[in-house]
Motif scaffolding. Structure first.
Motif, PDB file in Angstrom:
ATOM      1  N   THR A 133      13.651 -42.293   6.181  1.00 54.68           N
ATOM      2  CA  THR A 133      14.711 -41.312   5.937  1.00 54.68           C
ATOM      3  C   THR A 133      15.894 -42.014   5.265  1.00 54.68           C
ATOM      4  N   ASP A 134      16.578 -41.309   4.390  1.00 49.92           N
ATOM      5  CA  ASP A 134      17.680 -41.950   3.653  1.00 49.92           C
ATOM      6  C   ASP A 134      18.868 -42.268   4.558  1.00 49.92           C
ATOM      7  N   ARG A 309      15.682 -36.848   2.340  1.00 49.07           N
ATOM      8  CA  ARG A 309      15.363 -37.539   1.085  1.00 49.07           C
ATOM      9  C   ARG A 309      16.280 -36.964   0.008  1.00 49.07           C
ATOM     10  N   GLY A 310      17.228 -37.779  -0.427  1.00 44.96           N
ATOM     11  CA  GLY A 310      18.243 -37.234  -1.328  1.00 44.96           C
ATOM     12  C   GLY A 310      19.071 -36.228  -0.544  1.00 44.96           C
ATOM     13  N   THR A 311      19.070 -34.968  -1.018  1.00 43.90           N
ATOM     14  CA  THR A 311      19.831 -33.942  -0.287  1.00 43.90           C
ATOM     15  C   THR A 311      18.909 -33.016   0.497  1.00 43.90           C
ATOM     16  N   GLN A 312      17.610 -33.235   0.380  1.00 40.79           N
ATOM     17  CA  GLN A 312      16.656 -32.301   0.986  1.00 40.79           C
ATOM     18  C   GLN A 312      16.029 -32.850   2.267  1.00 40.79           C
TER      19      GLN A 312
END
Ligand code: F6P
Length: 341
Positions: A133-134, A309-312
């Protein structure tokens, strides 16, 4: 549909937002939700509490976890794994959402792959050290707490012309240290990912003092690697075999004072970093993860962890999400290092 939720491992701000998110989705779709108390201990013992839209409505801003937590590892004893499976059956659970770090999610993964239990994982930790996860929720609040604490320490350090070493959590990852060092304009920082040259650190502090700076702030990871290894507070291990870290700040303070002759103090921020109300960012991230975990349950898409992931928010396989620590990335280290030369 009957769904269990538990929170395991060290608590962190944002856990209640996830609990609320999962509960809302399941209840909105006619299901029932049970909280299992104190992590895997509650799953072993069958201790539960009902969760409803009403009793979770106002918990989004509460720190800690309304379910309690523990570092219980059922896989230490196969009988306890059997007990978890029995609880699952007795309670008539269709799914279990486990909210935790690598240890808790490792248990959820094994229960899915080895025992066929319908588990879903949700990543949490102030340490931000999960690879799939980011960012983990809890981390943002923690960095804000550390930054505010250093803002306060700076004024007293300056008044007394001292160096203050601030020891922060994060286990074997330097994320909390790196972020808070940047945010608080620290003079030096030490992370576990790089072995530190203590004399170089003292040179930087002495140079700044000679240049007219009247104080110094050093941020040190509890797991910082000095020559000779890490500093541990005791030989004690938890259920998952992790050694307790702590004490590096004091070692560094003594070294700095001896070498530079600048009066130096150390502060261990400790569990303050995990306490209190979550930041708006962590409330939102926790809620989104909870909502997506709830939908995975409705879709019967088990053996997954929800990840940013990124914004999602996306599902990833639990087996790919555990046992891989996410170290502080080099690019972050290099960016922060511009300020400690
Ligand atoms: O993993 C979260 C964390 O806060 C680490 O940063 C720290 O090393 C550890 O937990 C402390 O654990 P405990 O709350 O069991 O003392």
């Amino acid at each position: 549909m009957k769904v269990g939720i538990l929170t395991g491992g060290g608590d962190c701000p944002g856990l209640n937002a996830v609990i609320r998110g999962v509960t809302r989705v399941i209840c909105n779709n006619g299901g029932e939700v049970l909280g299992l108390l104190e992590g895997w201990r509650g799953a072993i013992q069958g201790n539960t509490t009902p969760l409803t839209i009403d009793n979770t409505d106002n918990i989004v801003g509460l720190g800690g976890t309304i379910l309690g937590s523990s570092r219980t590892n059922p896989f230490k004893d196969e009988k306890q794994v059997d007990a978890v499976c029995d609880t699952f059956k007795k309670l008539g659970l269709d799914a279990l959402v486990a909210i935790g770090g690598d240890d808790t999610l490792g248990v959820a993964s094994k229960l899915y792959y080895e025992r066929g239990l319908a588990t879903i994982g949700c990543p949490k930790t102030i340490d931000n050290d999960l690879s799939a996860t980011d960012q983990t929720f809890g981390f943002d609040t923690c960095v804000n707490i550390v930054t505010e604490a250093i803002d306060r320490l700076r004024t007293t350090a300056e008044s007394h012309r001292r160096v203050i070493v601030v020891e922060v959590m994060g286990r074997h990852a330097g994320w909390i240290t790196c972020y808070s060092a940047i945010a608080s304009a620290a003079d030096y920082f030490l992370v576990p990912e790089r072995e530190v040259d203590l004399d170089e650190m003292c040179d930087v502090l002495a140079k700044r003092r000679a240049g007219g700076k009247k104080y110094g702030i050093v941020v040190a990871s509890e797991g910082a690697k000095l020559k000779g290894g890490m500093v541990t507070s005791s030989g004690e291990l938890d259920d998952f075999g992790h050694v307790k870290l702590g004490g590096v700040g004091e070692v560094l303070a003594k070294y700095i004072q001896d070498k530079t002759k600048i009066e130096t103090r150390s502060v261990i921020l400790g569990h303050l970093q995990r306490g209190g109300t979550p930041s708006a960012f962590d409330r939102v991230l926790g809620t989104r993860l909870g909502v997506h975990a709830g939908h995975l349950v409705l879709e019967k898409n088990f053996g997954k962890m929800v990840a940013l992931r990124g914004t999602q928010i996306v599902p990833v396989d639990l087996k790919d999400a555990v046992n891989k620590m996410r170290e502080l990335e080099d690019s972050f280290f290099e960016e922060a290092s511009e300020f400690i030369r």
